[in-house]
Design a protein around this motif. Structure first.
Motif, PDB file in Angstrom:
ATOM      1  N   ILE A 155      59.917  -4.512 -37.178  1.00 50.21           N
ATOM      2  CA  ILE A 155      58.975  -5.242 -38.033  1.00 50.21           C
ATOM      3  C   ILE A 155      58.557  -6.536 -37.343  1.00 50.21           C
ATOM      4  O   ILE A 155      57.375  -6.882 -37.306  1.00 50.21           O
ATOM      5  CB  ILE A 155      59.600  -5.521 -39.426  1.00 50.21           C
ATOM      6  CG1 ILE A 155      59.876  -4.196 -40.146  1.00 50.21           C
ATOM      7  CG2 ILE A 155      58.701  -6.433 -40.260  1.00 50.21           C
ATOM      8  CD1 ILE A 155      60.722  -4.333 -41.401  1.00 50.21           C
ATOM      9  N   TYR A 156      59.523  -7.237 -36.793  1.00 54.44           N
ATOM     10  CA  TYR A 156      59.241  -8.476 -36.068  1.00 54.44           C
ATOM     11  C   TYR A 156      58.272  -8.218 -34.909  1.00 54.44           C
ATOM     12  O   TYR A 156      57.323  -8.988 -34.698  1.00 54.44           O
ATOM     13  CB  TYR A 156      60.544  -9.082 -35.533  1.00 54.44           C
ATOM     14  CG  TYR A 156      60.329 -10.286 -34.643  1.00 54.44           C
ATOM     15  CD1 TYR A 156      60.170 -11.547 -35.188  1.00 54.44           C
ATOM     16  CD2 TYR A 156      60.273 -10.145 -33.256  1.00 54.44           C
ATOM     17  CE1 TYR A 156      59.964 -12.660 -34.376  1.00 54.44           C
ATOM     18  CE2 TYR A 156      60.070 -11.250 -32.442  1.00 54.44           C
ATOM     19  CZ  TYR A 156      59.917 -12.497 -33.001  1.00 54.44           C
ATOM     20  OH  TYR A 156      59.702 -13.589 -32.201  1.00 54.44           O
ATOM     21  N   ASN A 157      58.504  -7.158 -34.155  1.00 55.17           N
ATOM     22  CA  ASN A 157      57.631  -6.838 -33.022  1.00 55.17           C
ATOM     23  C   ASN A 157      56.202  -6.562 -33.473  1.00 55.17           C
ATOM     24  O   ASN A 157      55.243  -6.990 -32.816  1.00 55.17           O
ATOM     25  CB  ASN A 157      58.195  -5.662 -32.226  1.00 55.17           C
ATOM     26  CG  ASN A 157      59.472  -6.030 -31.491  1.00 55.17           C
ATOM     27  OD1 ASN A 157      59.722  -7.190 -31.178  1.00 55.17           O
ATOM     28  ND2 ASN A 157      60.307  -5.045 -31.238  1.00 55.17           N
ATOM     29  N   ASP A 158      56.053  -5.851 -34.585  1.00 59.41           N
ATOM     30  CA  ASP A 158      54.713  -5.614 -35.142  1.00 59.41           C
ATOM     31  C   ASP A 158      54.059  -6.937 -35.545  1.00 59.41           C
ATOM     32  O   ASP A 158      52.875  -7.171 -35.284  1.00 59.41           O
ATOM     33  CB  ASP A 158      54.774  -4.684 -36.359  1.00 59.41           C
ATOM     34  CG  ASP A 158      55.154  -3.260 -35.996  1.00 59.41           C
ATOM     35  OD1 ASP A 158      55.093  -2.900 -34.804  1.00 59.41           O
ATOM     36  OD2 ASP A 158      55.521  -2.509 -36.921  1.00 59.41           O
ATOM     37  N   LYS A 201      50.240 -11.411 -34.574  1.00 61.47           N
ATOM     38  CA  LYS A 201      50.149 -12.864 -34.448  1.00 61.47           C
ATOM     39  C   LYS A 201      49.617 -13.249 -33.072  1.00 61.47           C
ATOM     40  O   LYS A 201      48.852 -14.216 -32.940  1.00 61.47           O
ATOM     41  CB  LYS A 201      51.518 -13.495 -34.678  1.00 61.47           C
ATOM     42  CG  LYS A 201      51.470 -14.991 -34.706  1.00 61.47           C
ATOM     43  CD  LYS A 201      52.798 -15.537 -35.133  1.00 61.47           C
ATOM     44  CE  LYS A 201      52.693 -17.030 -35.248  1.00 61.47           C
ATOM     45  NZ  LYS A 201      53.905 -17.607 -35.781  1.00 61.47           N
ATOM     46  N   SER A 202      49.982 -12.507 -32.065  1.00 63.32           N
ATOM     47  CA  SER A 202      49.519 -12.782 -30.714  1.00 63.32           C
ATOM     48  C   SER A 202      47.997 -12.708 -30.611  1.00 63.32           C
ATOM     49  O   SER A 202      47.373 -13.522 -29.923  1.00 63.32           O
ATOM     50  CB  SER A 202      50.170 -11.807 -29.737  1.00 63.32           C
ATOM     51  OG  SER A 202      49.770 -12.088 -28.425  1.00 63.32           O
ATOM     52  N   ALA A 203      47.401 -11.761 -31.310  1.00 61.33           N
ATOM     53  CA  ALA A 203      45.941 -11.636 -31.302  1.00 61.33           C
ATOM     54  C   ALA A 203      45.290 -12.873 -31.926  1.00 61.33           C
ATOM     55  O   ALA A 203      44.287 -13.384 -31.410  1.00 61.33           O
ATOM     56  CB  ALA A 203      45.512 -10.376 -32.045  1.00 61.33           C
ATOM     57  N   LYS A 240      40.016 -21.126 -40.417  1.00 59.41           N
ATOM     58  CA  LYS A 240      40.094 -19.669 -40.270  1.00 59.41           C
ATOM     59  C   LYS A 240      41.455 -19.252 -39.705  1.00 59.41           C
ATOM     60  O   LYS A 240      42.083 -18.321 -40.224  1.00 59.41           O
ATOM     61  CB  LYS A 240      38.967 -19.180 -39.350  1.00 59.41           C
ATOM     62  CG  LYS A 240      39.007 -17.682 -39.062  1.00 59.41           C
ATOM     63  CD  LYS A 240      37.855 -17.256 -38.165  1.00 59.41           C
ATOM     64  CE  LYS A 240      38.160 -17.653 -36.746  1.00 59.41           C
ATOM     65  NZ  LYS A 240      37.218 -17.138 -35.756  1.00 59.41           N
ATOM     66  N   PHE A 241      41.931 -19.947 -38.669  1.00 60.70           N
ATOM     67  CA  PHE A 241      43.214 -19.583 -38.073  1.00 60.70           C
ATOM     68  C   PHE A 241      44.373 -19.830 -39.032  1.00 60.70           C
ATOM     69  O   PHE A 241      45.307 -19.047 -39.117  1.00 60.70           O
ATOM     70  CB  PHE A 241      43.437 -20.321 -36.757  1.00 60.70           C
ATOM     71  CG  PHE A 241      42.471 -19.914 -35.685  1.00 60.70           C
ATOM     72  CD1 PHE A 241      42.292 -18.575 -35.351  1.00 60.70           C
ATOM     73  CD2 PHE A 241      41.719 -20.851 -35.019  1.00 60.70           C
ATOM     74  CE1 PHE A 241      41.393 -18.191 -34.379  1.00 60.70           C
ATOM     75  CE2 PHE A 241      40.818 -20.484 -34.038  1.00 60.70           C
ATOM     76  CZ  PHE A 241      40.650 -19.144 -33.715  1.00 60.70           C
ATOM     77  N   MET A 293      47.887 -15.313 -44.291  1.00 61.35           N
ATOM     78  CA  MET A 293      47.755 -13.918 -44.734  1.00 61.35           C
ATOM     79  C   MET A 293      48.726 -13.003 -43.973  1.00 61.35           C
ATOM     80  O   MET A 293      49.320 -12.092 -44.562  1.00 61.35           O
ATOM     81  CB  MET A 293      46.312 -13.448 -44.564  1.00 61.35           C
ATOM     82  CG  MET A 293      45.359 -14.126 -45.541  1.00 61.35           C
ATOM     83  SD  MET A 293      43.613 -13.795 -45.235  1.00 61.35           S
ATOM     84  CE  MET A 293      43.547 -12.031 -45.439  1.00 61.35           C
ATOM     85  N   LEU A 294      48.905 -13.266 -42.691  1.00 58.24           N
ATOM     86  CA  LEU A 294      49.840 -12.466 -41.895  1.00 58.24           C
ATOM     87  C   LEU A 294      51.271 -12.674 -42.382  1.00 58.24           C
ATOM     88  O   LEU A 294      52.032 -11.712 -42.546  1.00 58.24           O
ATOM     89  CB  LEU A 294      49.718 -12.831 -40.414  1.00 58.24           C
ATOM     90  CG  LEU A 294      50.539 -11.980 -39.453  1.00 58.24           C
ATOM     91  CD1 LEU A 294      50.083 -10.526 -39.483  1.00 58.24           C
ATOM     92  CD2 LEU A 294      50.434 -12.555 -38.041  1.00 58.24           C
TER      93      LEU A 294
END
Length: 157
Positions: A61-64, A69-71, A104-105, A111-112
């Motif tokens: 889950i963390y990796n997802d 988040k990286s994007a 926006k960020f 939201m993430l």
């Protein structure tokens, strides 16, 4: 609370790695991002206090989460680099765009976190969900502080 030693080390890494006033090559930026990602994962690991079965659920889950988040961070870095290149002669239109991009960020990040809080709450427990969100937010605040500390204020006159 995130381990203080970890924060000090993480802070040192950030301090030596991020300086928006200096031009950073794409290769250097990738190295910095990789180092930060590794250090962040270690801080999360130390502060989540997971046993083996919990870790088996948590880390995918963390990796997802980190991938999504990286994007968002890649977009944000482009905007910050653009700002750093022009802050002395910024137009009113660009100033407005910088402000709107910041909103926006922040919204995308919230939201993430909400999305992954729900996922962790469902697959593990709301306690793990909020713990992760707290740790992640503390690390993000440290990163933001270092970025904005090195970023010159926008000039108008």
């Amino acid at each position: 609370m995130v381990n203080k030693f970890g924060l000090i080390f993480f802070s040192f890494l950030l301090f030596t790695s991020i300086n928006l006033r200096a031009q950073v090559s794409k290769g250097e930026l990738e190295i910095i991002k990789s180092e930060l990602k590794t250090e962040k994962k270690e801080l999360v690991r130390r502060n989540m206090n997971l046993i083996s079965d919990e870790a088996d659920i948590f880390w995918p889950i963390y990796n997802d989460y980190q991938q999504e988040k990286s994007a968002i961070m890649d977009e944000r870095i482009k905007v910050l680099q653009h700002y750093a290149d022009q802050y002395l002669v910024i137009s009113e239109e660009d100033a407005k765009k910088v402000a709107l991009d910041q909103f926006k960020f922040r919204k995308k990040s919230i939201m993430l976190r909400q999305k992954y809080f729900k996922i962790l709450s469902k697959k593990m427990s709301p306690v793990y969900g909020i713990r992760f969100i707290q740790i992640d937010r503390q690390i993000d605040l440290l990163i933001e502080m270092k970025i904005f500390e090195s970023m010159p204020l926008m000039q108008y006159r």
